[in-house]
Design an enzyme around this catalytic site. Sequence first.
Site, PDB file in Angstrom:
ATOM      1  N   CYS A   2       0.847  -1.183   0.000  1.00 47.93           N
ATOM      2  CA  CYS A   2       0.000   0.000   0.000  1.00 47.93           C
ATOM      3  C   CYS A   2       0.886   1.238   0.000  1.00 47.93           C
ATOM      4  O   CYS A   2       1.984   1.243   0.540  1.00 47.93           O
ATOM      5  CB  CYS A   2      -0.937   0.098   1.192  1.00 47.93           C
ATOM      6  N   ARG A  27       3.462  -0.174  -5.045  1.00 48.25           N
ATOM      7  CA  ARG A  27       3.279  -0.724  -3.699  1.00 48.25           C
ATOM      8  C   ARG A  27       1.943  -1.454  -3.540  1.00 48.25           C
ATOM      9  O   ARG A  27       1.668  -2.056  -2.502  1.00 48.25           O
ATOM     10  CB  ARG A  27       3.350   0.385  -2.659  1.00 48.25           C
ATOM     11  N   TRP A  74      -3.091  -2.607  -1.573  1.00 51.35           N
ATOM     12  CA  TRP A  74      -2.885  -4.038  -1.825  1.00 51.35           C
ATOM     13  C   TRP A  74      -3.636  -4.749  -0.706  1.00 51.35           C
ATOM     14  O   TRP A  74      -3.246  -4.663   0.456  1.00 51.35           O
ATOM     15  CB  TRP A  74      -1.396  -4.372  -1.782  1.00 51.35           C
ATOM     16  N   ASN A 100      -1.191   2.033   5.954  1.00 58.10           N
ATOM     17  CA  ASN A 100      -0.389   0.958   5.360  1.00 58.10           C
ATOM     18  C   ASN A 100       0.122   0.099   6.515  1.00 58.10           C
ATOM     19  O   ASN A 100       0.802   0.607   7.397  1.00 58.10           O
ATOM     20  CB  ASN A 100       0.774   1.603   4.588  1.00 58.10           C
ATOM     21  N   GLY A 101      -0.266  -1.175   6.536  1.00 58.49           N
ATOM     22  CA  GLY A 101       0.154  -2.054   7.630  1.00 58.49           C
ATOM     23  C   GLY A 101      -0.990  -2.977   7.994  1.00 58.49           C
ATOM     24  O   GLY A 101      -1.958  -3.121   7.249  1.00 58.49           O
ATOM     25  N   GLU A 488      15.166 -18.363 -10.296  1.00 60.53           N
ATOM     26  CA  GLU A 488      14.840 -16.981 -10.645  1.00 60.53           C
ATOM     27  C   GLU A 488      14.123 -16.920 -12.002  1.00 60.53           C
ATOM     28  O   GLU A 488      13.160 -16.169 -12.172  1.00 60.53           O
ATOM     29  CB  GLU A 488      16.137 -16.138 -10.650  1.00 60.53           C
ATOM     30  N   LYS A 492      10.420 -15.373 -12.495  1.00 54.41           N
ATOM     31  CA  LYS A 492      10.093 -14.291 -13.441  1.00 54.41           C
ATOM     32  C   LYS A 492       8.955 -14.739 -14.344  1.00 54.41           C
ATOM     33  O   LYS A 492       8.022 -14.000 -14.589  1.00 54.41           O
ATOM     34  CB  LYS A 492      11.308 -13.910 -14.317  1.00 54.41           C
ATOM     35  N   GLU A 495       5.528 -15.026 -12.402  1.00 55.36           N
ATOM     36  CA  GLU A 495       4.927 -13.825 -11.812  1.00 55.36           C
ATOM     37  C   GLU A 495       4.407 -12.839 -12.859  1.00 55.36           C
ATOM     38  O   GLU A 495       3.450 -12.125 -12.583  1.00 55.36           O
ATOM     39  CB  GLU A 495       5.878 -13.132 -10.825  1.00 55.36           C
ATOM     40  N   HIS A 511      14.344 -37.582 -10.717  1.00 55.89           N
ATOM     41  CA  HIS A 511      13.756 -38.053  -9.448  1.00 55.89           C
ATOM     42  C   HIS A 511      12.297 -37.641  -9.312  1.00 55.89           C
ATOM     43  O   HIS A 511      11.835 -37.398  -8.198  1.00 55.89           O
ATOM     44  CB  HIS A 511      14.599 -37.544  -8.277  1.00 55.89           C
ATOM     45  N   LYS A 610       5.178  -4.480  -5.097  1.00 57.29           N
ATOM     46  CA  LYS A 610       6.634  -4.435  -5.123  1.00 57.29           C
ATOM     47  C   LYS A 610       7.235  -4.664  -3.743  1.00 57.29           C
ATOM     48  O   LYS A 610       8.245  -5.333  -3.595  1.00 57.29           O
ATOM     49  CB  LYS A 610       7.065  -3.066  -5.665  1.00 57.29           C
TER      50      LYS A 610
END
Length: 615
Positions: A2, A27, A74, A100-101, A488, A492, A495, A511, A610
């Site tokens: 947020c 955010r 968010w 925010n929190g 990674e 990428k 997401e 395996h 982010k």
Amino acid sequence: MCGIVAYLGDKEAEPLLLEGLRRLEYRGYDSSGIAVLNGGGLELVKKVGRIQQLERALASHPLHGSLGISHTRWATHGKATDINAHPHTDASGKLAIVHNGVIENYGVLKKKLAEKGYSFRTETDTEVLAVLIGFHFDTLDTETENRLEMAVMEALREITGTYGLVAIHQDQPGIMVGARRGSPLVLGIGPHEHFLASDVSAVAAHTQTVAHLRDFDVVTIDRNGYRLKSLTHNKAGLEISRIDYQAADTELGDFPHFMLKEIFEQTISIQNAVRGRLNIEESTAQLGGLNLTPQEIREIDRIVITGCGTAMHSGMVGEYIIESLAHVPVEVEWASEFRLRNSPLDRRTLVIAVSQSGETEDTLGALREARRKGHRVLGICNNVASTLARETDGGVYMYAGPEVSVAATKSFTSQAVIFLLLALLLGRMRFLSGTQGKEIIQAIEALPDQITQILKQSAHIRSIAEKYRKADSMLFFGRQMQYGIALEGALKMKEITYIHAEGHPTAELKHGIIALVDEDTPSVFLCPRDGAYDKNSNNMQQVRARKGPVIAVATEGDEEIHQHADDIICIPAAPEYVTPILSVIPLQLFAYHMAVILGRDVDKPRNLAKSVTVP
Ligand code: F6R
């Protein structure tokens, strides 16, 4: 997560708040809203969806006034809907807050307030806080001079959890009150105006003079200036600093997306991470920010690296680099796991917390836990004014410039190159010769040109993405230093394209994972010409024998690779310890092009934000 922006000054608040929100959209971006105070009272507009939706709503219902608060959300508690969007109001409808929190005890507080006769319109924790502040405001004498400030402080004493928040009230129309615990809040100080925001990018176009609130600070702003108080009676004043922040750094320029811009910036960001940190004469690295004496550096006998997501993957690369060049044992742990477990660390263990934003809740939790136990914690971080930068005992800044795209790219390569510098420093204090140190420096200095070579293949990588655009699932494989890159690459891909993707150590293929291989599932193999090349070739053949398409990231000039792979992306030949910094770039481009081809919202993928400031 947020983002908050608030303004009190002599200009119209609405356009300034909207501009700030656009810069903070990274955010969180599932809903947004604005409230302003003017002669006519409190006015509020909030909308589910991206900030454009809010702009559209404001175009038909503009808000006038020079004091206002705003928020981009968010969702944590309550779905993304118009009603759950911030600002939230109290029972009287005269008080509004942005937050925010997470208010952890909101359930208990909600019950208590309901018993007093209050009702609630939303499913959010923030509305409970708004109603609680409103309750305290209404119980104070109407003549009380600092009524809003006192009400905010009373309410905050009752809550557990985290907040960066700003409150305004129609009955105290020239005032806004901000407070922080756990979630960042910056005060921007301009001539005849003040801002409060979650990060400097929202205010940098208007003022370069800022102060970062500390936990438990409460700041009250009116038209004459600001006053600071603390819930813990901390008497220290705010530390005012000048920011060196170019608003242009957060603009797209000629690029269609921030992600592509940031991938291409890696030739520069790598140099920024290295600048002034190589000691050519002594063939070593110099990292003054570590705040360690040479003796203390020599005494480190174990390192624990911790972080989340991409930062954690860079730590996995760091583990291999440090162990192979400096022979210091390294472990890498997800910050979310490390913070909760009782790791048996000793006095000579160094903990390194890695974070682009420096605000990731789990990484901060891990660093606080390590410090609580008496360990020295260093940070590798990009955001100079972040909580991580302030709470660590020392560290290394990345100087990568703002990373706006939600998918991390340049921060990864900067982190990896910093691990290389650290390995060089530790190695040269142990057994690496001057000649070996020199070779490592040469390999680091060659990186920008080598990255440029890889970037030139962007169109070729796009054509590979076109070929596999129908894939529902992808596999990524790498060994040793390339294992973190496989993870990674898969991260990428999933997401930003929403294609299912998994990263694995290459040999694990046999395996169980091989059961996923079929003609519609491409496998990406990281197989530079290194000691594991023959083993990797065998694994590629095992996939092809089952009709699985193989994409190889291989070393330039490797002719043999054509026998093993359907599609090839080349990286320049380089020593093993720098290849992860090169091999990750084709995978960033692969995911980027695939996302564009599939019409995804590249810079703001669904459900993500982010900066993950909730546990
Ligand atoms: C992936 C991504 C995330 C972050 C993670 C940690 O592209 O961006 O996985 O890497 O949330 O963020 P920082 O580095 O800010 O702690």
